[in-house]
Design a protein around this motif. Sequence first.
Motif, PDB file in Angstrom:
ATOM      1  N   VAL A 173      -0.860 -31.817  -2.248  1.00  0.00           N
ATOM      2  CA  VAL A 173      -1.365 -33.194  -2.252  1.00  0.00           C
ATOM      3  C   VAL A 173      -0.400 -34.038  -3.075  1.00  0.00           C
ATOM      4  CG1 VAL A 173      -3.206 -34.728  -3.042  1.00  0.00           C
ATOM      5  CG2 VAL A 173      -3.777 -32.537  -1.973  1.00  0.00           C
ATOM      6  N   THR A 174       0.076 -35.116  -2.462  1.00  0.00           N
ATOM      7  CA  THR A 174       0.998 -36.016  -3.145  1.00  0.00           C
ATOM      8  C   THR A 174       0.441 -37.435  -3.085  1.00  0.00           C
ATOM      9  OG1 THR A 174       2.888 -34.641  -2.507  1.00  0.00           O
ATOM     10  CG2 THR A 174       3.349 -36.892  -3.232  1.00  0.00           C
ATOM     11  N   VAL A 175       0.291 -38.036  -4.247  1.00  0.00           N
ATOM     12  CA  VAL A 175      -0.254 -39.398  -4.341  1.00  0.00           C
ATOM     13  C   VAL A 175       0.845 -40.296  -4.876  1.00  0.00           C
ATOM     14  CG1 VAL A 175      -2.086 -40.858  -5.249  1.00  0.00           C
ATOM     15  CG2 VAL A 175      -2.516 -38.423  -4.833  1.00  0.00           C
ATOM     16  N   SER A 176       1.173 -41.303  -4.106  1.00  0.00           N
ATOM     17  CA  SER A 176       2.261 -42.199  -4.494  1.00  0.00           C
ATOM     18  C   SER A 176       1.744 -43.617  -4.717  1.00  0.00           C
ATOM     19  CB  SER A 176       3.348 -42.200  -3.426  1.00  0.00           C
ATOM     20  OG  SER A 176       2.801 -42.594  -2.185  1.00  0.00           O
ATOM     21  N   GLY A 222      -4.124 -31.025   3.048  1.00  0.00           N
ATOM     22  CA  GLY A 222      -3.278 -31.724   2.098  1.00  0.00           C
ATOM     23  C   GLY A 222      -2.342 -32.693   2.808  1.00  0.00           C
ATOM     24  N   GLY A 223      -1.669 -33.504   2.012  1.00  0.00           N
ATOM     25  CA  GLY A 223      -0.736 -34.467   2.586  1.00  0.00           C
ATOM     26  C   GLY A 223      -0.342 -35.502   1.570  1.00  0.00           C
ATOM     27  N   SER A 224       0.291 -36.552   2.059  1.00  0.00           N
ATOM     28  CA  SER A 224       0.715 -37.658   1.206  1.00  0.00           C
ATOM     29  C   SER A 224      -0.199 -38.848   1.416  1.00  0.00           C
ATOM     30  CB  SER A 224       2.154 -38.040   1.545  1.00  0.00           C
ATOM     31  OG  SER A 224       3.029 -36.981   1.252  1.00  0.00           O
ATOM     32  N   VAL A 225      -0.572 -39.483   0.327  1.00  0.00           N
ATOM     33  CA  VAL A 225      -1.498 -40.612   0.388  1.00  0.00           C
ATOM     34  C   VAL A 225      -1.139 -41.587  -0.718  1.00  0.00           C
ATOM     35  CG1 VAL A 225      -3.209 -39.502  -1.100  1.00  0.00           C
ATOM     36  CG2 VAL A 225      -3.950 -41.214   0.564  1.00  0.00           C
TER      37      VAL A 225
END
Length: 126
Positions: free
Chosen positions: A122-125, A9-12
């Motif tokens: 999971v972070t979607v910006s 997971g992560g930021s994307v």
Amino acid sequence: QVKLVESGGGSVQVGGSLRLSCAASGDSVSGYCMAWFRQAPGKEREGVAAIYKYSGHVGNADSVKGRFAISQDNGKNMVYLQMNSLKPEDTAMYYCAADLAFCPSRALRVGDFGYWGQGTQVTVSS
């Protein structure tokens, strides 16, 4: 007894991709229905995708069809979720789940699965 550990997971940014991994231990997952769920803040946990090796069954929620793909590597006892064309509404904690049974042909339910990982964010910006 199966232990599941998620990673990846992560930021994307919007439109980006991530691949989540689920490492299983304690038993071979080749005979299990393996699935990914997700839970956004304030929302119920929802099934995203499932796979069952022996029937070749692969199912995806309508919200991720054409964008997400679940796969399984029995040699490594791993399950993956490839996520492409990510959207802000995909932001959630993603959980790996397993159950020693056929995957249900209907929409996945939390109660279908007896084994769960701890989740990966999971972070979607935009």
